[in-house]
Structures are given as C-alpha cells and as structure tokens.
Design a protein around this motif. Sequence first.
Motif, short mmCIF file in Angstrom:
data_model
loop_
_atom_site.label_atom_id
_atom_site.label_comp_id
_atom_site.label_asym_id
_atom_site.label_seq_id
_atom_site.Cartn_x
_atom_site.Cartn_y
_atom_site.Cartn_z
N GLU A 54 0.81 -1.22 0.00
CA GLU A 54 0.00 0.00 0.00
C GLU A 54 0.84 1.27 0.00
O GLU A 54 0.44 2.28 -0.58
N ASN A 55 2.01 1.24 0.63
CA ASN A 55 2.86 2.44 0.70
C ASN A 55 3.80 2.55 -0.50
O ASN A 55 4.65 3.44 -0.54
N GLY A 56 3.67 1.64 -1.46
CA GLY A 56 4.50 1.68 -2.66
C GLY A 56 5.75 0.84 -2.58
O GLY A 56 6.44 0.63 -3.59
N SER A 57 6.09 0.36 -1.40
CA SER A 57 7.25 -0.51 -1.28
C SER A 57 6.97 -1.80 -2.05
O SER A 57 5.82 -2.12 -2.37
N PHE A 58 8.02 -2.51 -2.36
CA PHE A 58 7.82 -3.72 -3.15
C PHE A 58 8.76 -4.83 -2.74
O PHE A 58 9.78 -4.60 -2.08
N THR A 59 8.38 -6.01 -3.12
CA THR A 59 9.22 -7.19 -2.99
C THR A 59 9.21 -7.88 -4.35
O THR A 59 8.17 -7.90 -5.02
N ILE A 60 10.36 -8.36 -4.77
CA ILE A 60 10.43 -9.04 -6.06
C ILE A 60 11.49 -10.12 -5.98
O ILE A 60 12.52 -9.95 -5.33
N ALA A 61 11.19 -11.22 -6.62
CA ALA A 61 12.14 -12.33 -6.71
C ALA A 61 12.32 -12.70 -8.17
O ALA A 61 11.34 -12.91 -8.89
N TYR A 62 13.56 -12.74 -8.58
CA TYR A 62 13.93 -13.20 -9.92
C TYR A 62 14.47 -14.61 -9.79
O TYR A 62 15.44 -14.83 -9.05
N CYS A 63 13.86 -15.53 -10.48
CA CYS A 63 14.39 -16.88 -10.57
C CYS A 63 15.25 -16.93 -11.82
O CYS A 63 14.79 -16.62 -12.91
N LEU A 64 16.50 -17.30 -11.65
CA LEU A 64 17.45 -17.36 -12.75
C LEU A 64 17.86 -18.80 -13.00
O LEU A 64 17.84 -19.61 -12.07
N LYS A 65 18.24 -19.09 -14.20
CA LYS A 65 18.80 -20.41 -14.50
C LYS A 65 19.98 -20.66 -13.57
O LYS A 65 20.19 -21.78 -13.10
N GLU A 66 20.72 -19.60 -13.25
CA GLU A 66 21.91 -19.70 -12.42
C GLU A 66 21.61 -19.60 -10.93
O GLU A 66 22.46 -19.86 -10.11
#
Length: 120
Positions: A54-66
């Motif tokens: 709601e406050n604009g903060s974020f979480t993100i996860a990138y799954c990589l081949k590596e």
Amino acid sequence: MEKQSNLLGLHQLLTLEVSNSNKLIDLLGFVSFTDNLLVENQLEKVGNTSFVFENGSFTIAYCLKESHICIHTWPEINTLTMDVYLCNYSQDNSNRVRSIAKDFIAYFEANIVKQIEVER
C-alpha cells in the motif's frame, strides 16, 4: 562425484540505506534496470514475481537459471534488503555476483549497512 568447493557458488546478502526513497517505490524502474543487468551479465531469467504494498514498497524475486536475485524495500525507513546468488555449476560466477551487487548499490545510490558473503 567429488564435491568441488566452489561448485555451489557465491551468495551476497545486503542491507542498504538509501537517501532518496523514490527508487524504493519504483518497481518498474527496478525491473528495467535488473532486466538490463541480466542481459549485460549473460544471465538467463526463468521468471519473476513481485508484490507492491500500500505504501509503494515492493518485494520481487527473480528466478534465474543460475539461481536468484531477491529484494525487499522499506521506504519508510529508507532501507532495502537484497540477496544475489549465482551457482558456479557451468563457470565460476563469484566475480559476477560481486559486480552485480556493486551495480545495485550504485543504482540505489546506497550506503552499505551490512554485506555478507557466503560461499555455498
């Protein structure tokens, strides 16, 4: 198979303090920067998932081949946590992990609160 000491790779864990919290609420800017960084480093994205609070903060996860890159932002305290982990199965990616971490620190114009390096 004999286990190689560096086969599992290098994992960097970062806590960063950011003076300009705007980048801590700019998911699209982060995605664009990271996608370009992956191309520059010849890393293969398997997928990513994110959530904006709601406050604009974020979480993100990138799954990589590596392996993976993950971030969580806290604009209310000008802080983010991140981890960058690449395995060394096909080549030694240790310097690549260090370089990517430096690029993220520069992107956020951040001060390092904590930086831990774990050889897996």
